[in-house]
Write an enzyme that holds these catalytic residues in place. Structure first.
Site, PDB file in Angstrom:
ATOM      1  N   SER A  84      14.847  28.612   9.984  1.00  0.00           N
ATOM      2  CA  SER A  84      13.427  28.300   9.860  1.00  0.00           C
ATOM      3  C   SER A  84      12.786  28.266  11.233  1.00  0.00           C
ATOM      4  O   SER A  84      13.395  27.811  12.207  1.00  0.00           O
ATOM      5  CB  SER A  84      13.261  26.966   9.137  1.00  0.00           C
ATOM      6  OG  SER A  84      12.630  26.018   9.972  1.00  0.00           O
ATOM      7  N   LYS A  85      11.553  28.768  11.285  1.00  0.00           N
ATOM      8  CA  LYS A  85      10.842  28.829  12.561  1.00  0.00           C
ATOM      9  C   LYS A  85      10.653  27.437  13.140  1.00  0.00           C
ATOM     10  O   LYS A  85      10.598  27.252  14.341  1.00  0.00           O
ATOM     11  CB  LYS A  85       9.457  29.449  12.357  1.00  0.00           C
ATOM     12  CG  LYS A  85       9.484  30.951  12.341  1.00  0.00           C
ATOM     13  CD  LYS A  85       8.093  31.525  12.379  1.00  0.00           C
ATOM     14  CE  LYS A  85       8.203  33.032  12.242  1.00  0.00           C
ATOM     15  NZ  LYS A  85       6.976  33.735  12.080  1.00  0.00           N
ATOM     16  N   ARG A  86      10.495  26.437  12.254  1.00  0.00           N
ATOM     17  CA  ARG A  86      10.215  25.095  12.749  1.00  0.00           C
ATOM     18  C   ARG A  86      11.481  24.368  13.167  1.00  0.00           C
ATOM     19  O   ARG A  86      11.516  23.706  14.185  1.00  0.00           O
ATOM     20  CB  ARG A  86       9.484  24.283  11.674  1.00  0.00           C
ATOM     21  CG  ARG A  86       7.973  24.351  11.824  1.00  0.00           C
ATOM     22  CD  ARG A  86       7.274  23.776  10.622  1.00  0.00           C
ATOM     23  NE  ARG A  86       7.576  24.527   9.415  1.00  0.00           N
ATOM     24  CZ  ARG A  86       8.312  24.080   8.400  1.00  0.00           C
ATOM     25  NH1 ARG A  86       8.840  22.882   8.434  1.00  0.00           N
ATOM     26  NH2 ARG A  86       8.533  24.835   7.343  1.00  0.00           N
TER      27      ARG A  86
END
Ligand code: GLU
Length: 507
Positions: free
Chosen positions: A255-257
């Protein structure tokens, strides 16, 4: 297109930092092109003006360049080709493949609810209403009522999608903006793409793309010659390869986060592009000979799309870091020194520019090279050489000096012993022997005796081998630092400072 060399494309949407998954997709496309004398096209899918930013496009181009994966053609931009998509929309409309729809999402949901249909999806309300094209009307693609659409995928075999489960999907929004599937297919046709290699998250949209492709072919659609080729009939469907997704250590999709996925950040930490490419290649593939470290020529030679597997691939930062360390250790000293340049003389170096001494670094480089996994660690290994005072790490000071009751006498004897070597035999061997003797004097083995000396000189408990570093630093600075440390110990003792919290000044 049998007989022709492959034409592959990497088609990112510029909506964020360049993701490691995108870099892996770019690499596998690039490899297919390099292996077979094909062409690697870069296409920026930037029709979504709200989510796209120009700096992300620059980031993609720069990161691909860093990884030596510059495209052979492009970057082409979908935002420059909107007229072309409208030509295709008109042709599909005239061919009866599209119908206009004025339903809102709420209306569709309400009808589904009333009919007791739990799954969301379009209910076909406007299919046979014969609405004209006009403002505020989306255009939907009329999907077949029966049959299956089969995706022939090199990695997954035949994947079948029953048409009955496929909605009449929106091809053009009510605003007139063509949607992903349509623009993507029109481009792949015009750019005569022979292999569509992309992430498996796009597999569900592939049957839709195939339907659009076949619809265009059936109405005699011809390419626009945008890649310099003559106008040609719609080519046969490309070969598909949907690459396995990347997961983190919890086996969850990256996930990008949550996860460190930006390629730019790896470049900035001092990963080597060759090591990064090597690691990316291992995400879903491995050479039949089981090797894990290979150069780019071997990779091109060994790579095969057929050998890519379909289970999720663990993006393991620890393994990547380890591999990078192996690459650094395998470098020549000269290459290592060159690669370190930006970390040593750039604005981010922790010392004033004039303090850096290239000759001193040259002498330390072979020692440092063996001890770092990324180039970004290098300044922290050598800063004590170039700063006026050692960058004292409070914890190191507390552990090696404050909590060692022999530290003071070790430093006192070291000053005497090292002082005797100054001007006579200031070599790492002599310093080593002198330190052994200092240790014996207080009943300490070498490692224990070294610790307070290392902290006094370098400010840290880890670093390059101590005696070589002392040799390079020279007697004057070494003796001054030992003296300062001794002074601090005495001041701390007088003031009752345990040393666990460091005073503002350290010398
Ligand atoms: N633009 C799409 C994306 O970034 C990829 C399209 C494709 O490779 O077909 O997800």
């Amino acid at each position: 297109m049998p007989g022709e060399s492959p034409r592959v494309r990497f088609a990112p949407s510029p909506t964020g930092y360049f993701h490691v998954g995108s870099a892996r997709t770019a690499l596998f496309n690039w490899l297919v092109a390099r292996k077979s004398g094909g062409v690697f096209v870069l296409r920026i899918e930037d029709t979504d003006a709200e989510r796209n930013r120009e700096e992300w496009v620059d980031g993609i181009v720069a990161a691909m360049h860093w990884l030596s994966m510059d495209p052979d053609e492009g970057p082409f931009r979908q935002s420059d080709r909107i007229d072309r998509y409208h030509q295709a929309i008109d042709a599909l409309w005239d061919g009866g493949f599209l119908f206009a729809c004025d339903c809102s999402r709420d209306e569709v949901d309400a009808r589904n609810k009333a009919a007791g249909i739990a799954t969301p999806g379009y209910d076909g309300f406007c299919r046979n209403r014969d609405l004209s094209r006009g403002d505020d009307r989306a255009l939907r693609f009329r999907t077949p009522d029966a049959g299956v659409t089969t995706v022939f995928d090199v990695i997954r075999g035949q994947v079948e999608f029953p048409c009955s489960a496929m909605d009449d999907f929106v091809a053009v929004k009510a605003t007139g903006t063509p949607l992903f599937v349509l623009a993507n297919v029109v481009d792949d046709i015009d750019m005569r793409i022979s292999h569509v290699i992309r992430g498996e998250d796009l597999l569900p949209t592939t049957p839709k793309g195939i339907l659009v492709w076949e619809a265009l072919a059936s109405i005699g659609w011809v390419t626009d010659g945008s890649t310099g080729a003559a106008f040609e009939p719609t080519p046969t469907l490309p070969v598909f390869a949907h690459l396995p997704m990347l997961v983190n250590e919890q086996r969850k999709k990256l996930s990008k986060r949550r996860d460190p996925v930006a390629v730019e950040s790896y470049r900035d930490q001092g990963f080597l592009p060759e090591a990064f490419v090597n690691y990316l290649a291992l995400l879903g593939w491995g050479p039949p000979n089981g090797e894990e470290i290979f150069n780019i020529d071997q990779l091109v030679e060994w790579f095969s799309l057929e050998d890519v597997n379909h289970s999720p691939a663990f993006f393991d930062v620890v393994k990547l870091t380890h591999l990078n360390g192996e690459y650094i250790r395998a470098m020549s000293v000269d290459a290592f020194i060159d690669a370190c340049g930006p970390w040593l003389t750039g604005g981010s170096a922790p010392w004033p520019g004039a303090a850096f001494d290239a000759e001193v670094f040259r002498r330390l480089a072979p020692l440092v090279k063996e001890r770092v996994a990324v180039l970004g660690e290098v300044p922290g290994m050598v800063d004590f050489m170039f700063l006026d005072e050692p960058p004292v790490d409070d914890e190191a000071w507390a552990k090696a000096i404050t909590r060692d009751d022999a530290a003071e006498s070790i430093l006192v004897s070291a000053i005497a012993a090292y002082g005797a070597l100054a001007g006579t035999d200031w070599t790492s061997d002599a310093l080593h022997a002198a330190t052994l003797a200092v240790g014996e004097g207080v009943g300490r083995k070498l490692g224990k005796a070294q610790a307070p000396i290392r902290v006094a000189i370098t400010g840290r408990r880890v670093g390059p081998p101590l005696f070589e570093a002392l040799e390079v630093m020279g007697p004057e600075k070494v003796l001054a630092r030992l003296g300062s440390a001794l002074e601090r110990i005495r001041i701390d003792a007088l003031s009752g400072n345990s040393g666990d919290a460091a005073p503002a000044e350290n010398s």
